[in-house]
Design an enzyme around this catalytic site. Structure first.
Site, short mmCIF file in Angstrom:
data_model
loop_
_atom_site.label_atom_id
_atom_site.label_comp_id
_atom_site.label_asym_id
_atom_site.label_seq_id
_atom_site.Cartn_x
_atom_site.Cartn_y
_atom_site.Cartn_z
N CYS A 258 65.55 -13.15 51.83
CA CYS A 258 65.03 -12.98 53.18
C CYS A 258 65.16 -11.52 53.60
O CYS A 258 65.86 -10.75 52.95
CB CYS A 258 65.82 -13.82 54.18
SG CYS A 258 65.82 -15.56 53.76
N CYS B 184 74.50 -6.12 45.28
CA CYS B 184 73.58 -6.82 44.36
C CYS B 184 72.72 -5.81 43.59
O CYS B 184 71.84 -5.16 44.17
CB CYS B 184 72.68 -7.74 45.17
SG CYS B 184 71.32 -8.41 44.20
N CYS C 194 77.50 -6.29 42.03
CA CYS C 194 77.48 -7.68 41.60
C CYS C 194 76.43 -7.78 40.51
O CYS C 194 75.26 -7.46 40.73
CB CYS C 194 77.12 -8.62 42.75
SG CYS C 194 76.99 -10.34 42.18
N ASN D 28 70.30 -13.16 55.91
CA ASN D 28 69.88 -12.87 54.54
C ASN D 28 71.10 -13.04 53.65
O ASN D 28 72.12 -12.40 53.86
CB ASN D 28 69.35 -11.43 54.46
CG ASN D 28 69.01 -11.00 53.03
OD1 ASN D 28 69.00 -9.82 52.73
ND2 ASN D 28 68.71 -11.94 52.16
N GLY D 29 70.97 -13.91 52.65
CA GLY D 29 72.09 -14.19 51.75
C GLY D 29 72.36 -15.69 51.73
O GLY D 29 71.71 -16.44 52.45
N CYS E 176 71.81 -16.99 40.55
CA CYS E 176 72.45 -16.26 41.65
C CYS E 176 72.89 -17.25 42.72
O CYS E 176 72.12 -18.13 43.10
CB CYS E 176 71.47 -15.25 42.26
SG CYS E 176 72.16 -14.42 43.71
N TYR F 181 64.60 -5.41 41.22
CA TYR F 181 63.35 -6.05 41.62
C TYR F 181 63.13 -6.15 43.13
O TYR F 181 62.03 -5.91 43.61
CB TYR F 181 63.30 -7.47 41.04
CG TYR F 181 62.15 -8.30 41.58
CD1 TYR F 181 60.84 -8.05 41.18
CD2 TYR F 181 62.38 -9.31 42.50
CE1 TYR F 181 59.79 -8.79 41.69
CE2 TYR F 181 61.32 -10.06 43.01
CZ TYR F 181 60.04 -9.80 42.60
OH TYR F 181 59.00 -10.54 43.11
N CYS G 25 74.09 -12.38 37.86
CA CYS G 25 72.91 -12.99 37.23
C CYS G 25 72.75 -12.54 35.78
O CYS G 25 72.11 -13.21 34.98
CB CYS G 25 71.65 -12.71 38.05
SG CYS G 25 71.34 -10.97 38.38
N GLY H 185 60.23 -12.05 51.86
CA GLY H 185 60.07 -13.47 52.16
C GLY H 185 58.72 -13.72 52.80
O GLY H 185 58.34 -13.03 53.74
P1 AMP Z 1 59.18 -15.57 35.45
O1 AMP Z 1 59.85 -14.97 34.27
O2 AMP Z 1 57.85 -16.14 35.21
O3 AMP Z 1 60.09 -16.59 36.08
O4 AMP Z 1 58.93 -14.44 36.53
C1 AMP Z 1 59.63 -13.28 36.51
C2 AMP Z 1 59.00 -12.24 37.39
O5 AMP Z 1 59.11 -12.61 38.78
C3 AMP Z 1 59.76 -10.94 37.24
O6 AMP Z 1 59.06 -10.07 36.42
C4 AMP Z 1 59.89 -10.38 38.63
O7 AMP Z 1 58.85 -9.46 38.86
C5 AMP Z 1 59.74 -11.57 39.52
N1 AMP Z 1 61.05 -12.07 39.97
C6 AMP Z 1 62.19 -12.11 39.29
N2 AMP Z 1 63.17 -12.70 39.99
C7 AMP Z 1 62.64 -13.06 41.15
C8 AMP Z 1 63.14 -13.71 42.30
N3 AMP Z 1 64.38 -14.16 42.35
N4 AMP Z 1 62.31 -13.92 43.32
C9 AMP Z 1 61.05 -13.51 43.25
N5 AMP Z 1 60.52 -12.89 42.19
C10 AMP Z 1 61.29 -12.66 41.14
#
Ligand code: AMP
Length: 451
Positions: free
Chosen positions: A2, A239, A436, A102-103, A386, A245, A439, A28
């Site tokens: 979020c 984090c 952290c 958020n969290g 996570c 990402y 993951c 989000g």
């Molecule tokens: P997938 O391996 O198909 O599950 O998707 C991975 C891709 O989604 C990654 O390359 C990131 O760009 C994106 N991503 C990774 N973790 C998250 C997350 N927790 N929430 C949203 N997008 C994510």
């Protein structure tokens, strides 16, 4: 995941909050909400959907006041539906109380069970509502109440609260998630604000002042800000996945520019996982762009935008179901055949989670005629879920938890897969009191309590 934004001291507080939330939309996309107050009563507007659609003039007209807090939501606890949208606002013995979170709390289950046994009624399925119940049982100002309940909470919380008197910004003692403090001065006077990421503060004309510190409660009220702090802190656990990402590349998170950090991840990846004979480096937009640039510069392999992203499709992963994500990838990315056909290519992305997105991207690149495809990931294998607010699935769905590198390459249908090492990640992330990395390493700062 979020994003939160809060402001105190501007006659158009809700409008500025809606602009700030717009800058946090990447955090989000399921629902958005704002609670505002002219002093006393708290007004609330929230809906499913995106900020720009929800906060039109008519909606903003229902959000009067000089203080406002808001949230954009991507469900991590509680289903994706309106009753779980935030801010959550409840009437208590001290008046209305609104919270945006958020969290994820890791002890929400036992806290909720205890409160429910005492007769508490819950209107949502989120961990956040527990915080309101605990606050309502305390004495003193909102900031003092918050400080008093912090020892009861475990897990990640960057929070914004208002009771119609003050706006309070809070960060958990580990400081898992970011929260920045900002200030703006104009003809209307002085306004304080807090936001998940600095670009939200800049967009509403504010200047970044500093981070809300881990274990700190910043009270924004008439006359300025006041800071309350927990006496004992456990040591930071910021984090690192925010840098990998989640955050915007133009953000400064935990003291580091995200864009530069990502480039360093990419350069380190090129050193650790070279792709011999590759002719071109292609980023997966947008998440892999900065890391791919770092990889290309370090390896000396030319960088090309071989995948073009439609700007009319949001984050695909952020879609709550796998089926929706699968349609999303093709709508979102299309290959540039002239760059790809007949070549050995390095494709750089930030992370592999379930692998479903990458598998489809590799399929697109094969259709476009790539001769060899080497997937390089600018973070270590995501092998652990996570518990602190990023939506990673259970271990059995995490590709890297269950497969060797060769098996991953076979599943994704590429010629090779290479990841950044955990040591390389921390080295490239740069100096910090503590990250952290749960993951990637399974080293959880706090355990998840399920009963
Ligand atoms: P997938 O391996 O198909 O599950 O998707 C991975 C891709 O989604 C990654 O390359 C990131 O760009 C994106 N991503 C990774 N973790 C998250 C997350 N927790 N929430 C949203 N997008 C994510």
């Amino acid at each position: 995941m979020c994003g939160v934004f809060g402001i105190f001291g501007h006659p158009e507080a809700a409008r500025l909050a809606s602009i700030g939330l717009h800058a946090l939309q990447h955090r989000g996309q399921e629902s958005a909400g704002i609670a505002s107050s002219p002093g006393g009563e708290v007004f609330l507007q929230r809906a499913m959907g995106h900020v720009a659609q929800i906060f039109d003039e008519a909606t903003l007209a229902n959000l009067p006041g000089i203080m406002a807090i808001g949230q954009v939501r991507y469900s991590t606890t509680g289903a994706s539906r309106l009753r779980n949208a935030q801010p959550i606002c409840l009437d208590t013995s001290i008046g209305s109380l609104a919270v945006a979170h958020n969290g994820n709390l890791v002890n929400a289950v036992p806290l909720r069970a205890k409160l429910a046994a005492e007769g508490a009624l819950f209107s949502s399925g989120t961990d956040t509502e527990v915080i309101l119940h605990l606050l309502a049982r305390q004495q003193g100002s909102l900031g003092e109440r918050m400080l008093a309940i912090m020892p009861m909470l475990q897990g990640a919380y960057s929070l914004l609260l208002t009771d119609g008197r003050e706006v309070v910004a809070v960060r958990d003692p580990y400081g898992y998630r970011p929260l920045a403090l900002g200030f703006r001065r104009d003809a209307h006077g002085e306004a304080w604000m807090a936001a998940s990421e600095v670009p939200a503060i800049n967009l509403v004309g504010g200047e970044f002042v500093r981070e809300v510190e881990p274990g700190e409660v910043v009270v924004m009220r008439q006359g300025g800000i006041r800071s309350l702090r927990l006496a004992k802190l456990p040591g930071r656990k910021a984090c690192v996945f925010e840098h990998v990402y989640f955050a915007r590349p133009d953000s400064v998170i935990f003291g580091h520019t995200v864009y530069e950090t990502r480039k360093r991840f990419g350069a380190q990846l090129a050193r650790e996982a070279p792709a011999l004979g590759a002719e071109v480096v292609i980023p997966v937009p947008d998440s892999g762009i900065a890391a791919a640039l770092g990889y290309a510069r370090e390896s000396g392999i030319p960088y090309e935008l071989g995948l073009i992203r439609s700007h009319y499709v949001g984050r695909t992963f952020i879609q709550p179901t796998v089926a929706l994500r699968e349609i999303g990838v093709r709508r979102k990315l299309s290959p540039v055949k002239e760059i790809i056909a007949g070549k050995s290519i390095v494709v750089v992305d930030d992370s592999l989670v379930r692998g479903t997105t990458s598998r489809q991207i590799i399929g697109l690149l094969r259709e476009a005629g790539a001769r060899e495809i080497h997937l390089r990931i600018s973070s270590p294998p995501t092998a652990w879920p996570c518990w602190y607010g990023i939506d990673t699935p259970d271990r059995d769905q995490l590709l890297a938890a269950n497969k060797t590198l060769e098996e991953i390459a076979a599943f994704i249908t590429c010629d090779s897969v290479g990841y950044l090492s955990p040591e390389g990640l921390l080295q490239a992330a740069g100096p910090h009191d503590g990250w952290c990395t749960a993951c990637f390493t399974g080293e959880y700062p706090e355990q998840l309590l399920t009963a």
